[in-house]
Enzyme design. Structure first.
Site, PDB file in Angstrom:
ATOM      1  N   GLY C 154       0.834  -1.198   0.000  1.00  0.00           N
ATOM      2  CA  GLY C 154       0.000   0.000   0.000  1.00  0.00           C
ATOM      3  C   GLY C 154       0.867   1.246   0.000  1.00  0.00           C
ATOM      4  O   GLY C 154       2.008   1.231   0.470  1.00  0.00           O
ATOM      5  N   CYS C 155       0.333   2.321  -0.524  1.00  0.00           N
ATOM      6  CA  CYS C 155       1.124   3.547  -0.694  1.00  0.00           C
ATOM      7  C   CYS C 155       1.524   4.144   0.651  1.00  0.00           C
ATOM      8  O   CYS C 155       2.682   4.514   0.861  1.00  0.00           O
ATOM      9  CB  CYS C 155       0.382   4.556  -1.550  1.00  0.00           C
ATOM     10  SG  CYS C 155      -1.308   4.902  -1.021  1.00  0.00           S
TER      11      CYS C 155
END
Lengths: 351, 351, 351, 351
Positions: C154-155
């Site tokens: 995930g970012c």
């Protein structure tokens, strides 16, 4: 106190007039009506109002909505006001409608508009069309003062008309040569999210849209034609740029014989001498939409391009104020015999 | 490898061509020259380049700057290139200048320009004016291919010319009726901070400026007049909106007898049939500056307003690409006999 | 050429990997799959690609989608990849999944995650979980190189982990004291319009969200705990600000005994000595998200607040690059034995 | 009417208090003083005020500036107020200073601050320091009401203090564990253009700055220490994001024994029960800087991270209102025995 009902209260046009009425010395926003979010306080949708206004939204057929009010604002799409205005008028209210329903003074003109935008040409209350007044105070102040029913203009329309009407009226520019190049901020599209106004799709984006003809074009031509006594058509390019509030419209027309800059400027100053919300600026003034943001003002920058013999007017408004709620309140003030500027006496805040 | 020198490397025009040369398969950016920040690596000024390009900036009279290069880009204000180009040409370099110095093919035309913008009318290298080519590849591809010296066009100028030249050339619109309404992003003003581009003063702000005449107007009229064989003047309104990259220019002209939408669209498609960077779109295509951001493309949306008999073209470019560095590289490719699109084959990135 | 299929091609994550693959010397984007917009060329949805890539989108069960590819990118929500990955692997493809489906190496860990985000705790392909590798190349380079199946992080997670893992690994900060304060641009929420990302609702707006726990928190704690050999929990505040691209995460932890600035900086430099995409900067460097926009880099600014005895690391990434598609490509490069930086060698463009 | 003089009227802090005084029922902005732009009407600098306020700016030693006023606002940098305040007080004015000059109640504390920011440690009017009151009405209402001289707090400082003081005062969080992570809009930097706030350099940019210590940190620690009766130090990260108005500060601290969410929330509600401008929200409320933009409100979102045992408070203000001019007016109201909310009763406008 004047008791006001706002229909379509949950949209930008509704909350805009609510904010203004809250600071108006003689009006009380008494009912907030919408078809969605009924039962929720308006401050739930617009938390900046929490503690300032926590009125509940009610449905159009609720008891609260059906009481009698002194003024009703329809901040609703085309087709709503034409159904409901008659009932409000019967109950004694004055009505200001934001849509195209009451901007055209005859069934024929309305049908032209309806055809243009692809709606049924029949108006639901054709008998009201004759008495309805097109709500640009700078052009129809007396008629508005005497009206029960006003059709508040479109935002692009008023931005163009404020710049074009003096040009046509004072015969500054040839009516067949008029062009309007308008740029609007995104709030003009309202509160509803859509892919083209999604932040990543809108930042850094400029685009023209509705090249085939924006609906506001019809009322611009209708008003210009009415004033000129003959049919006037113009090219109107509507564009969106990544700002929230503001419309800047560049207006062009070929100068009539003998018109120069001084005469053009004088004509505008003369035309708007008594208009408290129109600021006419000579071309040396640095102008921009910042200068009208949050206020009901229109700023008109008057120019003549001597090299090409063209009149050029740059019109600046806040689309949510002079382009919508502010102008609606100005109309209301006139309809109730109040000072035209009541509740509209403050500049916006900068930066 | 072609060795390139960039003069004015520290500005947006300089770093723009540097970024492009870094990905060009046949060019090596070999010297970065500027009058400020000498001794600092370019990545100090533009940290996104750290590790990619850490060349030191050198002064114009440094040893490094005075070596011989194959091509020199002058990303400098008016007056710099005209002083230095002769020396570069003598050393065998080809020269591309971003300023107005070499956009006008004669001392007379240059003097007109200089007068317009308030500079001395005498050109420092008048003998070079005749051989210099105005760098719009879409109009002067062959001349550019044979040139040693090219005057890269102004950003507003190329945005307007790409839309107007076919209209004049194919006699679509009456030359006396042309109007250009241009909106630029802020990067067009360069890297230098100023009060009007201070973030709080610019967000939410739209404004017209230089109503008296933007300097790029002169080259637009010069090119149009040259092609028409007679003097053409137009009204050009330059405006700034809060985006970083992008120019959208709306172009208007009264249709010549017998021209309709189909013919106008066909004329543009025909005119740009061999232009790899011009995308001609029919009016049904949703278009915007997003579609050209980061690329060397121009997107022309072709329209005719049948109601008013007017041609309308919406021209979209990235002002730092087709409006500046990208176009300069396209010129360089032609001057060196490379594929016109070398180093320019990638779209921008979205969003 | 490596043939690639992108599932979820119409979203920002899909077009992001497409843009990158288009410039990768050894990969051909061969199939674009999505459940909506099938039959339309991708350039219809993303007009900046017109002429560059006009591949048609096809449905997941179309012939084209069901061919065999060398690599498949699942740019899809939780739950899609876990259903489809097994089939792709059987056909011989390597798989990179953007969702949470393959970020956790065991059914138990996955169940914890699923519970946290309110999904069914059973994984559809539990047997694949053991072989799936968590796709942070800086931590798991060898395992990724040997993997068939990678769960791209995930970012927010990668932005935090790049800053926290060295702190935990080198015992710079006490694990029980860790705090992450993250600010993301809007593109992290994807292409779908929603009221909170409507331009007028987002410009000028900053807000925290998911105070109860962002889903990326789970993988941060999972990775930190795995490396520390004991359960580590941290406070993670996720916030949105009005930018399109970029995540800046401030990371805090109480210094372990004897750790000072020099040692902390050295530990980070050491940890990332071989990481081509992590730039460790000392605290005197002016840093910002601009420095990584459009590139696959992470920029870590290392600081120690001597007054309070705290480690402070500011982590900057482009959420669509190192936070998503860029990192996915880096993983692909490793999985195919290519240079880790292939197709990722260019800085972004400025401004 | 209370006659007011504004020194530094040309800056954002000056025009901010001017806008507020214009709508205050009992104050007349009577003199606008600045060292630049003297002789120009304020509406020349801020055209949105044209017709609303066209007062001329005068120099500090002009006759107009030297008249006696009831209140003087110094919207000036450090070092100006300390020179001029004594004279104003002698003439009978009350004084509110925006700088750090009067935020510290003793020569020793001031010297600490001056050392921190690199100024001379000697105060020009040390005798005034004892009587000056630190202008956070929520903490020092009575002292402000009795004061002649108030030091208006820094914008970051008040945003942090409003969130931290109850935590320390009610022993919710351990003083040694406090962290403040602040994000400000650009207007906090004032009107002066600079490279880092140039639109192209600021859009899409987030960055931390002054890692070594923002000047507002000193007053935060000073106030906290005074209230705790012992020295409290905290880590404060100051960051800039691309908005114009707004500060959002995330505050963290380890919970004291026995404190849970309910108790924390109750403590904040209790602390601010009589504070008209502080809105305490439970963690289920969607909050953001939009909710306070244009108003004098602070919105505190109270949270406890049970997983990690940490208090988390998100503090939202408009940096130009509660962070500057609005708070200054609130102070003035108290100093003159007026209703604390006079002139501050309106919400901002949305969107």
């Amino acid at each position: 106190m004047i008791k006001a009902k706002i229909v379509g209260a949950g949209g930008y046009g509704g909350v805009g007039i609510l904010e203004l009425l809250m600071r108006h010395p003689e009006v009380e926003p008494a009912a907030l009506v919408d078809v969605v979010d009924a039962g929720r306080p308006i401050s739930d949708l617009y938390p900046h109002l929490a503690g300032y206004c926590d009125l509940e939204i009610c449905t159009p057929d609720s008891d609260r909505a059906c009481e009698t009010y002194d003024v009703v604002f329809f901040s609703t799409p085309d087709g709503v006001g034409m159904q409901a205005a008659a009932g409000e008028l019967e109950r004694g209210a004055k009505v200001i409608d934001y849509s195209g329903d009451f901007r055209f003074g005859s069934a024929e003109s309305y049908a032209d508009y309806a055809n243009f935008i692809g709606r049924e040409p029949e108006h639901a209350s054709p008998d009201l069309l004759e008495e309805a007044v097109y709500g640009v105070p700078e052009f129809h102040r007396d008629a508005i003062a005497g009206a029960r029913l006003v059709g508040n203009p479109g935002c692009f329309a008023i931005s163009a008309l404020l710049g074009l009407v003096p040009a046509v009226g004072a015969k500054l520019a040839a009516p067949g040569t008029l062009i309007a190049d308008g740029k609007t901020g995104v709030s003009g599209a309202g509160k509803k999210a859509s892919p083209v106004f999604h932040y990543p799709a809108r930042y850094e984006q400029m685009n023209a849209y509705k090249l085939g003809g924006h609906q506001h074009l019809v009322e611009v031509e209708h008003e210009l034609s009415a004033r000129a006594g003959r049919r006037i058509a113009l090219t109107f390019t509507t564009q969106v740029v990544p700002v929230c509030r503001g419309i800047m419209t560049s207006l062009y027309g070929t100068l009539e014989e003998g018109v120069d800059y001084a005469r053009a400027l004088a004509a505008y100053r003369d035309f708007y001498a008594d208009a408290p919300f129109v600021r006419v600026c000579d071309r040396s003034v640095p102008a921009g939409t910042h200068h009208v943001r949050g206020s009901n003002r229109a700023l008109l920058l008057i120019d003549v391009d001597e090299r090409t013999g063209r009149l050029r007017v740059i019109s600046h408004i806040d689309n949510l104020m002079k382009g919508q709620a502010g102008n609606a309140l100005q109309n209301m003030n006139l309809m109730f015999g109040l000072d035209e500027t009541a509740g509209l006496t403050e500049p916006g805040r900068y930066p």
